[in-house]
Design an enzyme around this catalytic site. Structure first.
Site, PDB file in Angstrom:
ATOM      1  N   TRP A 147       2.927  -2.170   5.433  1.00  0.00           N
ATOM      2  CA  TRP A 147       1.678  -1.427   5.986  1.00  0.00           C
ATOM      3  C   TRP A 147       1.183  -0.250   5.446  1.00  0.00           C
ATOM      4  CZ3 TRP A 147       4.080   2.898   7.599  1.00  0.00           C
ATOM      5  CH2 TRP A 147       5.383   2.814   8.224  1.00  0.00           C
ATOM      6  N   ASN A 148       1.895   0.346   4.530  1.00  0.00           N
ATOM      7  CA  ASN A 148       1.745   1.641   3.976  1.00  0.00           C
ATOM      8  C   ASN A 148       0.821   1.802   2.969  1.00  0.00           C
ATOM      9  OD1 ASN A 148       3.742   0.686   2.443  1.00  0.00           O
ATOM     10  ND2 ASN A 148       4.818   2.405   1.887  1.00  0.00           N
ATOM     11  N   GLU A 174       0.876  -7.120   9.870  1.00  0.00           N
ATOM     12  CA  GLU A 174      -0.095  -7.544  10.932  1.00  0.00           C
ATOM     13  C   GLU A 174      -0.553  -6.159  11.537  1.00  0.00           C
ATOM     14  OE1 GLU A 174       2.250  -8.183  14.809  1.00  0.00           O
ATOM     15  OE2 GLU A 174       3.997  -7.692  13.587  1.00  0.00           O
ATOM     16  N   GLU A 245      10.387  -5.908  -3.097  1.00  0.00           N
ATOM     17  CA  GLU A 245      10.194  -4.227  -3.343  1.00  0.00           C
ATOM     18  C   GLU A 245      10.592  -3.850  -2.047  1.00  0.00           C
ATOM     19  OE1 GLU A 245       9.149  -2.724  -6.018  1.00  0.00           O
ATOM     20  OE2 GLU A 245       8.818  -4.475  -7.091  1.00  0.00           O
ATOM     21  N   CYS A 279       7.953   4.139   0.364  1.00  0.00           N
ATOM     22  CA  CYS A 279       9.531   3.641  -0.090  1.00  0.00           C
ATOM     23  C   CYS A 279      10.176   4.573  -1.091  1.00  0.00           C
ATOM     24  CB  CYS A 279       9.183   2.157  -0.625  1.00  0.00           C
ATOM     25  SG  CYS A 279       8.095   2.125  -1.790  1.00  0.00           S
ATOM     26  N   GLU A 457       6.900  -4.558 -10.281  1.00  0.00           N
ATOM     27  CA  GLU A 457       5.372  -4.528 -10.194  1.00  0.00           C
ATOM     28  C   GLU A 457       4.660  -3.269 -11.400  1.00  0.00           C
ATOM     29  OE1 GLU A 457       4.722  -4.226  -5.997  1.00  0.00           O
ATOM     30  OE2 GLU A 457       4.782  -6.169  -5.801  1.00  0.00           O
TER      31      GLU A 457
END
Ligand code: NDP
Length: 478
Positions: A147-148, A174, A245, A279, A457
């Site tokens: 969600w970040n 969500e 990740e 992260c 990524e």
């Protein structure tokens, strides 16, 4: 009140089984109802994505690349709209969203569009035979997001997949269902064929159904370590390709010959940017004993000058955390740190800014006198909590920096070139920064080692995560 639905096969879809509340973290208010996609909707989305993928894979790399570059330009034009959605989704400050977090999505999309045009396999020769390799798409790939950074996650995962000729299904967290929908609308308007990029709203049950779905060839997760382990287990039955990740507990080592101003300011950024919900953040700040007092005093002064509150206000440096539950978890870590013997240098408490009293805010926090065994030093907190540790020599700093099961980011500050290389080479992390932190240009790979995950990524390395290699051998004589 917004009705937040799934979008696939080129349109919004009704028929979600139940709904949950989307709250704005800055105020705690419910701003929307999210309809959860059912497993029948997942089946339908996969079938439509499979149909859309076939002609897409046959198009030339120039075609695909040009469409993706057009999409990147269109997303940049919508940067401010997308940034407002990012704020509504996450509660982070608008200034960060608009200047860095949101543009980092189109930057990677543009890179993938350009890079795919020059991407090619290898050629081989033997007496009486030749061979070549080609990268081939996997089919329908899926992304499951944290969600970040919802805009960045949506685009960093989908753009290499689309460039390689795949279709993509995204399940955002969500808690952050908004921006991905806008991204698909913008990209389809800019020329992306319908059905290639799809958004399914849901929670961990949908994530699990995605992992189990036989029509999906690959899943890429951004999330916690425990979720990563579940994704591997759930994907085993269909032998899905997986990239992960995951979390981090990165070290930042400040040697006594470093630029003190730059080091102190970078350590703050590496802890308090996006309210610490990053992260790769350097949450373990190792300071060389001779400069420890000076650096700590500078960081304390700067931290206490930070304003916490309305994410849309120009004079605010830190917004809200994602949810009440997460805020409580972060605060309880601070309490545990103090109980285990750490010194609370500053922060550590919830704040209720005027007009935003119900939002999920806390003051940026520094803990000193930390030891390697404390929970605040070992575990990922994912909030604005910096742990300061003191070291006496290089060997000790490297050993303690590596004493973690995480391996996402790591950083160091020194003016000694030889030491910079020597230490960087020993740090067990996928991304190492010297005299800076957390910068990831689109042509640099990003990802972890150890339990921070696998796969990369951004950069051309991301193509490998969304393709297989086919080797063709051609006999030229009898
Ligand atoms: P979670 O691991 O809780 O969730 C991540 C995603 O996985 C969500 O969409 C979640 O759904 C979904 N999910 C949860 N359980 C399952 C399951 N069993 N099967 C399939 N999907 C599942 O992480 P958070 O959203 O709380 O994000 C924070 C974490 O993400 C931190 O650990 C952070 O370090 C990591 N992260 C890693 C990054 C990286 O690039 N390495 C970048 C950003 C964050 P839902 O929540 O909707 O129910």
């Amino acid at each position: 009140m917004m009705e937040i639905k799934s979008y696939y096969g080129g349109q919004y879809r009704d028929g979600g089984a139940s709904s949950f509340e989307k709250r704005y973290p800055a105020t705690g208010e419910v701003i929307g109802q999210v309809e959860l996609a059912t497993s029948a909707m997942l089946d339908e989305a996969v079938a439509m994505a499979q149909e859309a993928q076939k002609p897409w894979a046959k198009r030339s790399v120039q075609d695909r690349g040009q469409i993706l570059i057009k999409c990147a330009h269109a997303l940049r034009e919508a940067n401010e709209d997308l940034s407002r959605l990012e704020v509504q989704d996450v509660g982070k400050v608008y200034a960060e969203a608009v200047s860095a977090d949101v543009p980092s999505g189109p930057d990677v999309l543009e890179y993938m569009g350009a890079a795919i045009m020059t991407y090619h396999g290898t050629q081989h020769e033997w007496p009486g035979a030749i061979g070549f390799t080609r990268r081939i798409p996997l089919g329908v790939c899926a992304g499951i997001g944290a969600w970040n950074y919802p805009v960045q996650i949506a685009l960093w995962k989908s753009s290499p997949a689309l460039a390689m000729g795949n279709a993509f299904i995204l399940k955002p967290s969500e808690m952050t269902p908004l921006s991905a929908l806008k991204i698909v609308e913008i990209m389809e308007d800019a020329g992306l064929p319908k059905g290639l990029l799809n958004v399914l709203q849901g929670d961990s049950h949908l994530g699990s159904a995605i992992c189990n779905h036989p029509g999906i060839a690959k899943v890429s997760l951004t999330g916690g370590v425990e979720t990563g382990k579940k994704i591997i287990a759930q994907s085993a039955e269909s032998l899905k390709r997986v990239t992960l990740e995951l979390g981090g507990k990165a070290p930042l080592i400040l040697f006594d010959d470093c630029d003190l101003d730059k080091a102190a300011a970078t350590a703050m950024d590496a802890n308090f940017y996006t309210a610490g919900e990053v992260c790769s953040n350097a949450t373990r700040v190792f300071i060389h004993r001779p400069i420890a007092e000076e650096i700590l005093s500078r960081m304390k002064t700067m931290t206490e000058a930070m304003t916490v509150g309305d994410p849309m206000a120009d004079d605010v440096q830190m917004g809200a955390l994602i949810s009440e539950t997460h805020l409580e978890k972060v605060l309880s870590y601070v309490g545990q740190g103090v109980a285990e013997g750490a010194t609370l240098v500053t922060g550590g408490d919830r704040v209720h800014p005027q007009g935003f009293e119900q939002g999920y805010y806390m003051r940026p926090t520094i803990l000193s006198d930390c030891t390697d065994e404390m929970a605040v030093v070992r575990e990922e907190i994912f909030g604005p909590v910096m742990s300061v540790l003191i070291f006496d020599d290089e060997e000790e700093a490297v050993a303690r920096a590596n004493a973690t099961h995480f391996g996402l980011g790591a950083g160091l500050f020194t003016r000694d070139l030889a030491r910079a290389h020597r230490v960087a080479d020993q740090l067990e992390a996928g991304n190492v920064w010297i005299n800076t932190y957390n910068l990831i240009p689109p042509d640099m790979p990003f990802g972890g080692v150890k339990q921070s995950g696998f796969g990369r990524e951004s950069s051309h390395y991301a193509f490998e995560a969304y393709s297989d290699v086919r080797a063709t051998y051609i006999a030229l004589d009898d």
